[in-house]
Write a protein that holds these residues in place. Structure first.
Motif, PDB file in Angstrom:
ATOM      1  N   THR A  96      13.181 -12.287 -23.551  1.00  0.00           N
ATOM      2  CA  THR A  96      12.048 -13.178 -23.787  1.00  0.00           C
ATOM      3  C   THR A  96      11.930 -14.207 -22.675  1.00  0.00           C
ATOM      4  OG1 THR A  96      12.210 -12.920 -26.200  1.00  0.00           O
ATOM      5  CG2 THR A  96      11.072 -14.880 -25.382  1.00  0.00           C
ATOM      6  N   SER A  97      13.062 -14.767 -22.284  1.00  0.00           N
ATOM      7  CA  SER A  97      13.079 -15.753 -21.203  1.00  0.00           C
ATOM      8  C   SER A  97      12.576 -15.146 -19.896  1.00  0.00           C
ATOM      9  CB  SER A  97      14.502 -16.294 -21.026  1.00  0.00           C
ATOM     10  OG  SER A  97      14.571 -17.184 -19.931  1.00  0.00           O
ATOM     11  N   ASN A  98      12.974 -13.903 -19.610  1.00  0.00           N
ATOM     12  CA  ASN A  98      12.493 -13.233 -18.394  1.00  0.00           C
ATOM     13  C   ASN A  98      10.978 -13.114 -18.385  1.00  0.00           C
ATOM     14  OD1 ASN A  98      15.126 -12.920 -17.561  1.00  0.00           O
ATOM     15  ND2 ASN A  98      15.237 -10.725 -17.989  1.00  0.00           N
ATOM     16  N   LEU A  99      10.429 -12.671 -19.508  1.00  0.00           N
ATOM     17  CA  LEU A  99       8.977 -12.495 -19.584  1.00  0.00           C
ATOM     18  C   LEU A  99       8.243 -13.834 -19.493  1.00  0.00           C
ATOM     19  CD1 LEU A  99       8.583  -9.654 -22.238  1.00  0.00           C
ATOM     20  CD2 LEU A  99       7.827  -9.601 -19.855  1.00  0.00           C
ATOM     21  N   LYS A 100       8.820 -14.883 -20.041  1.00  0.00           N
ATOM     22  CA  LYS A 100       8.195 -16.204 -19.933  1.00  0.00           C
ATOM     23  C   LYS A 100       8.132 -16.649 -18.477  1.00  0.00           C
ATOM     24  CE  LYS A 100       9.168 -18.059 -24.531  1.00  0.00           C
ATOM     25  NZ  LYS A 100       9.903 -19.087 -25.329  1.00  0.00           N
ATOM     26  N   GLN A 101       9.206 -16.395 -17.727  1.00  0.00           N
ATOM     27  CA  GLN A 101       9.212 -16.768 -16.317  1.00  0.00           C
ATOM     28  C   GLN A 101       8.222 -15.926 -15.523  1.00  0.00           C
ATOM     29  OE1 GLN A 101      13.066 -17.892 -14.459  1.00  0.00           O
ATOM     30  NE2 GLN A 101      13.988 -17.200 -16.366  1.00  0.00           N
ATOM     31  N   ILE A 102       8.094 -14.656 -15.877  1.00  0.00           N
ATOM     32  CA  ILE A 102       7.082 -13.814 -15.246  1.00  0.00           C
ATOM     33  C   ILE A 102       5.690 -14.343 -15.570  1.00  0.00           C
ATOM     34  CG2 ILE A 102       6.037 -11.508 -15.285  1.00  0.00           C
ATOM     35  CD1 ILE A 102       8.875 -10.378 -15.662  1.00  0.00           C
ATOM     36  N   GLY A 103       5.488 -14.762 -16.824  1.00  0.00           N
ATOM     37  CA  GLY A 103       4.200 -15.314 -17.230  1.00  0.00           C
ATOM     38  C   GLY A 103       3.840 -16.576 -16.468  1.00  0.00           C
ATOM     39  N   LEU A 104       4.802 -17.475 -16.304  1.00  0.00           N
ATOM     40  CA  LEU A 104       4.554 -18.704 -15.542  1.00  0.00           C
ATOM     41  C   LEU A 104       4.199 -18.381 -14.092  1.00  0.00           C
ATOM     42  CD1 LEU A 104       7.417 -21.019 -16.877  1.00  0.00           C
ATOM     43  CD2 LEU A 104       4.958 -21.278 -17.283  1.00  0.00           C
ATOM     44  N   SER A 105       4.865 -17.402 -13.531  1.00  0.00           N
ATOM     45  CA  SER A 105       4.583 -17.007 -12.146  1.00  0.00           C
ATOM     46  C   SER A 105       3.198 -16.380 -12.023  1.00  0.00           C
ATOM     47  CB  SER A 105       5.652 -16.022 -11.659  1.00  0.00           C
ATOM     48  OG  SER A 105       6.935 -16.620 -11.694  1.00  0.00           O
ATOM     49  N   LEU A 106       2.792 -15.615 -13.033  1.00  0.00           N
ATOM     50  CA  LEU A 106       1.444 -15.051 -13.030  1.00  0.00           C
ATOM     51  C   LEU A 106       0.390 -16.155 -13.086  1.00  0.00           C
ATOM     52  CD1 LEU A 106       1.915 -12.004 -15.454  1.00  0.00           C
ATOM     53  CD2 LEU A 106       1.335 -11.885 -13.016  1.00  0.00           C
ATOM     54  N   LYS A 107       0.646 -17.190 -13.871  1.00  0.00           N
ATOM     55  CA  LYS A 107      -0.280 -18.327 -13.947  1.00  0.00           C
ATOM     56  C   LYS A 107      -0.386 -19.027 -12.591  1.00  0.00           C
ATOM     57  CE  LYS A 107      -1.228 -18.281 -18.440  1.00  0.00           C
ATOM     58  NZ  LYS A 107      -2.604 -18.130 -18.975  1.00  0.00           N
ATOM     59  N   GLN A 108       0.736 -19.211 -11.921  1.00  0.00           N
ATOM     60  CA  GLN A 108       0.736 -19.840 -10.600  1.00  0.00           C
ATOM     61  C   GLN A 108      -0.013 -18.976  -9.590  1.00  0.00           C
ATOM     62  OE1 GLN A 108       4.926 -20.383  -9.950  1.00  0.00           O
ATOM     63  NE2 GLN A 108       5.019 -22.293 -11.111  1.00  0.00           N
ATOM     64  N   TYR A 109       0.198 -17.683  -9.682  1.00  0.00           N
ATOM     65  CA  TYR A 109      -0.504 -16.742  -8.802  1.00  0.00           C
ATOM     66  C   TYR A 109      -2.014 -16.867  -9.020  1.00  0.00           C
ATOM     67  CZ  TYR A 109      -1.896 -12.265  -6.698  1.00  0.00           C
ATOM     68  OH  TYR A 109      -2.502 -11.287  -5.925  1.00  0.00           O
TER      69      TYR A 109
END
Length: 252
Positions: A96-109
């Motif tokens: 879950t933590s991995n996907l949250k970090q991926i999600g935050l990076s997608l938002k930044q992108y």
């Protein structure tokens, strides 16, 4: 003359105190591995301290014996907590933590690319996060439920070192025809990683886990469709992406 063996032992009492603190940490913070480790750091020295007191004639053997039993019980309890070591619960939390970090990076992108997420599906899309320095930690792209070896150096992401399925082409915003719904999946854990559970990163950035027996991405999308009742057009888009992901991953 007073019998020293019956004199309350400061060290024996101290061993009990460490055991009590260890027990409190084990019970109060059972979902956090760092606190589980702390409880062990308290209980193990307390156990040896109790043994030392038991062997010493100058200390209360009853107190020391009780300390041994108590600290042993704490250690056993700590290793039996749901998130201790490499348990299923702990791995799912880490996923879950991995996907949250991926999600935050997608938002930044998206902030840098006119509200657009990477348009490519699968590893080609998620590779844009690594290649453009939004998320360069290879370990985040591997699910803890697998034995996948993380990439290193400047190695591109591929199906060999990335366990997450990305659905590209969506944008930030509220128009479902272009941007997707809030409950549109942007990325999911590969369904074969945990055959009874599925972690999903949604369009609005939150991650949620489901008891889902899906064996491939199409079945995972079918499951989510039953949950959220996507429009026929939106469901077709997601299903087509899922089928392509299954082909790329060699899933049935």
């Amino acid at each position: 003359m007073e019998d020293d063996s019956k004199t309350p032992s400061i060290w024996g009492n101290l061993s009990l105190i460490t055991g009590v603190l260890a027990l409190l940490f084990a019970l109060s913070f059972y979902q956090q591995f760092s606190m589980i480790s702390l409880s062990l750091l308290l209980a193990v020295p307390g156990l040896f301290l109790s043994i030392s007191c038991l062997l010493s004639k100058k200390n209360s053997r009853m107190s020391a014996a009780f300390g041994i039993v108590f600290n042993l019980a704490v250690i056993i309890l700590t290793f039996s907590t749901p998130s201790c070591g490499g348990s299923t619960r702990a791995r799912r939390i880490s996923c879950t933590s991995n996907l949250k970090q991926i999600g935050l990076s997608l938002k930044q992108y998206a902030m840098d690319y006119n509200d657009c997420f990477p348009h490519q599906d699968g590893v080609d899309g998620i590779e844009q996060l690594r290649f453009n320095d939004y998320l360069t930690d290879y370990g985040i792209y591997t699910c803890p439920n697998t034995t996948t070896k993380a990439g290193s150096g400047t190695q591109p992401l591929s199906t060999a070192n990335c366990d997450y399925i990305y659905f590209g082409g969506f944008k930030e915003g509220n128009d479902p025809k272009i941007n997707g719904f809030a409950d549109t999946p942007l990325a999911i854990d590969n369904p074969v990683n945990d055959k009874e559970y599925l972690n999903v990163l949604f369009h609005d950035g939150h991650v949620q886990g489901y008891k889902c027996p899906a064996t491939n991405c199409k079945e995972a999308i079918d499951f989510l469709h039953k949950e959220f009742k996507y429009t026929p057009e939106h469901y077709k888009i997601l299903k087509d992406k899922a089928i392509n992901a299954d082909i790329a991953r060699g899933l049935p």
